[in-house]
Design a protein around this motif. Structure first.
Motif, mmCIF file in Angstrom:
data_model
loop_
_atom_site.group_PDB
_atom_site.id
_atom_site.type_symbol
_atom_site.label_atom_id
_atom_site.label_comp_id
_atom_site.label_asym_id
_atom_site.label_seq_id
_atom_site.Cartn_x
_atom_site.Cartn_y
_atom_site.Cartn_z
ATOM 1 N N ALA A 135 0.840 -1.188 0.000
ATOM 2 C CA ALA A 135 0.000 0.000 0.000
ATOM 3 C C ALA A 135 0.881 1.245 0.000
ATOM 4 O O ALA A 135 1.973 1.245 0.579
ATOM 5 C CB ALA A 135 -0.916 -0.003 1.209
ATOM 6 N N PRO A 136 0.426 2.308 -0.658
ATOM 7 C CA PRO A 136 1.256 3.517 -0.724
ATOM 8 C C PRO A 136 1.442 4.152 0.651
ATOM 9 O O PRO A 136 0.574 4.072 1.518
ATOM 10 C CB PRO A 136 0.466 4.429 -1.662
ATOM 11 C CG PRO A 136 -0.933 3.925 -1.611
ATOM 12 C CD PRO A 136 -0.834 2.460 -1.403
ATOM 13 N N ALA A 137 2.579 4.815 0.826
ATOM 14 C CA ALA A 137 2.903 5.449 2.104
ATOM 15 C C ALA A 137 2.760 6.958 2.054
ATOM 16 O O ALA A 137 2.781 7.629 3.092
ATOM 17 C CB ALA A 137 4.325 5.080 2.521
ATOM 18 N N ALA A 138 2.605 7.532 0.870
ATOM 19 C CA ALA A 138 2.518 8.987 0.741
ATOM 20 C C ALA A 138 1.231 9.509 1.369
ATOM 21 O O ALA A 138 0.187 8.850 1.368
ATOM 22 C CB ALA A 138 2.577 9.377 -0.730
ATOM 23 N N LYS A 139 1.298 10.721 1.907
ATOM 24 C CA LYS A 139 0.137 11.334 2.545
ATOM 25 C C LYS A 139 -0.791 11.996 1.528
ATOM 26 O O LYS A 139 -1.996 12.095 1.748
ATOM 27 C CB LYS A 139 0.600 12.370 3.572
ATOM 28 C CG LYS A 139 1.405 11.779 4.726
ATOM 29 C CD LYS A 139 0.591 10.745 5.497
ATOM 30 C CE LYS A 139 1.379 10.180 6.668
ATOM 31 N NZ LYS A 139 0.628 9.100 7.372
ATOM 32 N N TRP B 187 -5.453 9.131 -7.734
ATOM 33 C CA TRP B 187 -4.863 9.253 -6.402
ATOM 34 C C TRP B 187 -4.256 7.932 -5.956
ATOM 35 O O TRP B 187 -4.792 6.856 -6.227
ATOM 36 C CB TRP B 187 -5.914 9.733 -5.408
ATOM 37 C CG TRP B 187 -6.333 11.154 -5.698
ATOM 38 C CD1 TRP B 187 -7.186 11.572 -6.684
ATOM 39 C CD2 TRP B 187 -5.855 12.326 -5.050
ATOM 40 N NE1 TRP B 187 -7.290 12.934 -6.684
ATOM 41 C CE2 TRP B 187 -6.486 13.437 -5.680
ATOM 42 C CE3 TRP B 187 -4.982 12.557 -3.991
ATOM 43 C CZ2 TRP B 187 -6.263 14.743 -5.296
ATOM 44 C CZ3 TRP B 187 -4.753 13.870 -3.591
ATOM 45 C CH2 TRP B 187 -5.385 14.945 -4.242
ATOM 46 N N ARG B 188 -3.129 8.056 -5.217
ATOM 47 C CA ARG B 188 -2.383 6.870 -4.782
ATOM 48 C C ARG B 188 -1.639 7.203 -3.483
ATOM 49 O O ARG B 188 -0.419 7.237 -3.427
ATOM 50 C CB ARG B 188 -1.409 6.411 -5.866
ATOM 51 C CG ARG B 188 -0.618 7.552 -6.514
ATOM 52 C CD ARG B 188 0.461 7.054 -7.459
ATOM 53 N NE ARG B 188 1.232 8.162 -7.998
ATOM 54 C CZ ARG B 188 2.192 8.804 -7.324
ATOM 55 N NH1 ARG B 188 2.489 8.446 -6.068
ATOM 56 N NH2 ARG B 188 2.849 9.806 -7.874
ATOM 57 N N ASP B 189 -2.419 7.438 -2.431
ATOM 58 C CA ASP B 189 -1.822 7.749 -1.129
ATOM 59 C C ASP B 189 -2.509 6.928 -0.049
ATOM 60 O O ASP B 189 -3.358 6.078 -0.348
ATOM 61 C CB ASP B 189 -1.891 9.253 -0.841
ATOM 62 C CG ASP B 189 -3.296 9.825 -0.979
ATOM 63 O OD1 ASP B 189 -4.261 9.114 -0.616
ATOM 64 O OD2 ASP B 189 -3.436 10.961 -1.446
ATOM 65 N N THR B 190 -2.147 7.167 1.184
ATOM 66 C CA THR B 190 -2.648 6.323 2.285
ATOM 67 C C THR B 190 -4.160 6.390 2.410
ATOM 68 O O THR B 190 -4.809 5.390 2.720
ATOM 69 C CB THR B 190 -1.997 6.747 3.609
ATOM 70 O OG1 THR B 190 -2.200 8.162 3.805
ATOM 71 C CG2 THR B 190 -0.508 6.441 3.607
ATOM 72 N N ALA B 191 -4.732 7.560 2.193
ATOM 73 C CA ALA B 191 -6.179 7.709 2.333
ATOM 74 C C ALA B 191 -6.931 7.312 1.070
ATOM 75 O O ALA B 191 -8.113 6.961 1.132
ATOM 76 C CB ALA B 191 -6.517 9.158 2.699
ATOM 77 N N ARG B 192 -6.245 7.344 -0.072
ATOM 78 C CA ARG B 192 -6.885 7.057 -1.361
ATOM 79 C C ARG B 192 -5.996 6.122 -2.176
ATOM 80 O O ARG B 192 -5.418 6.514 -3.201
ATOM 81 C CB ARG B 192 -7.151 8.371 -2.104
ATOM 82 C CG ARG B 192 -8.195 9.261 -1.421
ATOM 83 C CD ARG B 192 -7.977 10.715 -1.679
ATOM 84 N NE ARG B 192 -6.745 11.211 -1.078
ATOM 85 C CZ ARG B 192 -6.457 12.493 -0.895
ATOM 86 N NH1 ARG B 192 -7.325 13.420 -1.252
ATOM 87 N NH2 ARG B 192 -5.313 12.858 -0.359
ATOM 88 N N PRO B 193 -5.892 4.885 -1.717
ATOM 89 C CA PRO B 193 -4.954 3.940 -2.351
ATOM 90 C C PRO B 193 -5.564 3.242 -3.572
ATOM 91 O O PRO B 193 -6.128 2.145 -3.464
ATOM 92 C CB PRO B 193 -4.672 2.943 -1.234
ATOM 93 C CG PRO B 193 -5.940 2.920 -0.429
ATOM 94 C CD PRO B 193 -6.534 4.292 -0.522
#
Length: 641
Positions: free
Chosen positions: A424-428, A615-621
């Protein structure tokens, strides 16, 4: 002297047994009279044309064909809008195997009685034609539908065809797949088996007319062909055949329909009046209708992995009926490496792909016929029908499973640097942007696009996706080369978090098998970007299929939708790819990217550019949930960190 000679000659002819010449045919006798029967006494078959009465008095044109000498034969019925006469007169021949479709050959040679029937109101059948006539009830106030017509037809056949043993099965592909499923609603007691192929099940969610709300405008030609005349032979006078340019110039799908007069046809008007998934569509969804009834007829559902028309129907009916199959003996799902209806033809390849033998014939001979025999033929061996039978593309073999999917879901995430990862992505806060311009939509195949090109249309789902991956309005994510084979068995699910600067948008997600750049043994596969599963979703329906809403500009929404069912083995050395785009033209109508009440009537000024964010971050993987045989462990072996 002359009169005496003539009299003497007449006497000689009479004594010798030669009659005098008959009277000459009058010159003005009409030359079209009694129908000429091409089936001479030398034919090896019997062909009967019958008008079978339905319960309301309407008679349906039916053709019964069998080998001469058939006795105690089971009946295999197909109810079609595509002409029963043509289906039983493919060639002018005295051999039954030549006049029938190739898929019928082995069956009729083994004593099956083949029956084709024109559905109500089209070709030579009486009555009114309503395309995919709904079940009697809220949408159909009459006492007849395809279920009652199938019942009445079967009842007549078992009572009036002396050569039959009284057992019937029903089959057919596409629309005849739909009529096969309709026969399972209140089925006749003599109906012992069904093999619906590529059935039309839900025309809004995922079969012919729409996919998740996006309109498949290329099918406007089909509406015209089916409803422009009773003979179903109307063509569209387009002149040039680049549908990309034609649809673009027309603006909306409704504009195209108006330009060519399609909007006057009742079938087109009905579809344009119901752009959302309202009660009109829901009331016709066959998976819902069948799911509310008991499963009483052994049924084998068949579809192609690359069915370009009806990929949704068979898996949807399987999901609806599988819980009713408590002993795993009444229901089967078959997925082969075919195009739409490809099961009935040569299945040794599709596009540039080649398989181990004729997979269509393998299924028909080794699975379908033993299945039918076991339920229809007296004394036939029992057949252990596979609950799930799929062809493993990439491994080139048939596989039997107890359930579908056989894989366990593993998330494949869209990652930074346009890559794919099991982590899973780690970016905020991270997203990739592109600009979608309705004036330059992404084509589903390279232009020019001729939707009447059968070779292109039949194989387009296996066409190389490199034409799209290099466009600036397509965002592409690629994995490293696989370290081990990865088998996907089931329906991948897109989980896309996406935003738009507009108030409406389409989202296309493609899961792709990328071949190595070098392949000396088969150069046309080198670097191939082969679609495993590809699907579209119209953004306005993200919260409700029934009640669309405008999108909030800049807000990322989660779009979840299934890709078609597959059994696909990706070999080591290949890579996985995911493409995301916002148009798929002219297969689907353009989304104006500005919310309008009905996209069929979008005006030229409604079409606008939009900046799209994936989107590809922790909240929107954003990820694809892929059903992997062997689960997470197999996925990690193929894609190690």
């Amino acid at each position: 002297m002359i009169k005496q000679f003539v009299s003497t000659l007449a006497l000689i002819l009479a004594v010798s047994g030669h009659a005098q010449p008959a009277a000459l045919t009058p010159t003005m006798q009409p030359d079209i009279g009694a129908k000429y029967d091409a089936v001479t006494p030398d034919a090896d078959y019997v062909r009967r044309e019958i008008m079978i009465p339905m319960r309301d008095g309407v008679k349906l044109f039916t053709v019964v064909v069998m080998k001469k000498g058939t006795s105690g034969g089971p009946i295999l019925l197909t109810r079609t809008p595509y002409s029963a006469a043509r289906a039983t007169s493919r060639n002018v021949s005295l051999q039954i195997s030549e006049i029938l479709p190739v898929a019928d050959k082995k069956l009729v040679e083994d004593g099956y009685i083949r029956v084709y029937q024109d559905v109500r109101g089209i070709h030579k059948s009486e009555g009114d034609y309503v395309m995919t006539r709904p079940l009697r009830g809220p949408l159909n106030g009459t006492a007849t539908d395809h279920s009652t017509d199938a019942y009445d037809t079967i009842d007549w056949l078992v009572k009036n065809v002396p050569e039959t043993n009284g057992r019937v099965a029903i089959t057919g592909s596409s629309y005849p797949g739909f009529t096969s499923l309709m026969a399972l609603i209140d089925p006749h007691p003599a109906l012992k088996a069904a093999v619906p192929m590529s059935p039309m099940v839900d025309g809004w969610v995922g079969d012919d007319w729409f996919h998740n709300g996006a309109f498949r405008q290329g099918f406007l030609d089909y509406f015209v062909g089916q409803t422009g005349s009773k003979s179903a032979d109307t063509d569209v006078a387009m002149g040039r055949r680049d549908y990309y340019a034609e649809f673009l110039a027309a603006g909306s799908a409704g504009g195209f329909a108006k330009k060519y007069g399609f909007d006057t046809l009742p079938a087109v008007k009905k579809v344009m009046e119901h752009p959302a998934y309202d009660s009109w569509w829901q009331g016709q969804a066959l998976d819902r209708l069948l799911g509310s009834r008991p499963l009483t007829v052994p049924t084998m559902l068949v579809v192609g992995q690359w069915d370009q028309e009806d990929s949704y129907g068979a898996p949807a009916v399987y999901r609806a009926l599988e819980p009713k199959d408590t002993n795993n003996k009444m229901l089967s799902l078959v997925i082969g490496p075919w195009r739409h209806s490809g099961v009935n033809y040569d299945g040794s390849g599709l596009g540039v792909l080649r398989f181990e033998g004729d997979t269509g014939r393998q299924f028909r001979d080794d699975v379908m016929k033993p299945f039918l025999d076991s339920h229809l033929k007296t004394g036939a061996p029992a057949f252990d029908a596979p609950p799930v039978l799929t062809y493993a593309v990439g491994a080139d073999k048939w596989q039997r499973h107890d359930r579908f999917p056989a894989g366990e879901r593993v998330n494949l995430y869209l990652d930074d640097r346009f890559s794919l990862s099991l982590n899973a992505p780690a970016a905020k806060a991270a997203h990739d942007d592109y600009v979608s311009d309705p004036a330059h939509p992404v084509p589903f195949v390279p232009v020019p696009v001729n939707l009447n090109d059968r070779a292109m249309w039949g194989a387009w789902l296996v066409s190389d996706q490199r034409h799209a991956s290099t466009r600036p309005d397509v965002v592409t994510y690629v994995s490293p080369p696989l370290k081990a084979p990865l088998q996907i068995h089931g329906q991948p699910e897109a989980n896309l978090f996406a935003s738009t600067s507009g108030t409406d948008s389409d989202w296309v997600v493609k899961l792709i098998d990328v071949f190595p750049e070098e392949n000396s043994s088969q150069p046309d596969l080198a670097g191939l970007q082969l679609g495993i599963g590809m699907e579209i979703f119209r953004g306005r329906y993200v919260k409700s299929f029934e009640k669309p809403e405008p999108l909030t500009p800049g807000k990322a929404e989660r779009y979840r939708f299934l890709l078609p069912g597959v059994n696909h083995v990706i070999p080591a050395g290949h890579r996985l790819m995911v493409q995301v785009q916002s148009s798929w033209f002219p297969l689907y109508d353009r989304n104006p990217q500005k919310y309008v009440p009905n996209i069929f009537h979008a005006a030229p000024g409604d079409f606008q550019k939009a900046t799209q964010g994936v989107w590809r971050d922790t909240a929107r993987p954003s990820h694809i949930a892929i059903p992997v045989v062997g689960g997470a462990a197999a996925a990690r072996a193929a894609l190690p960190n």
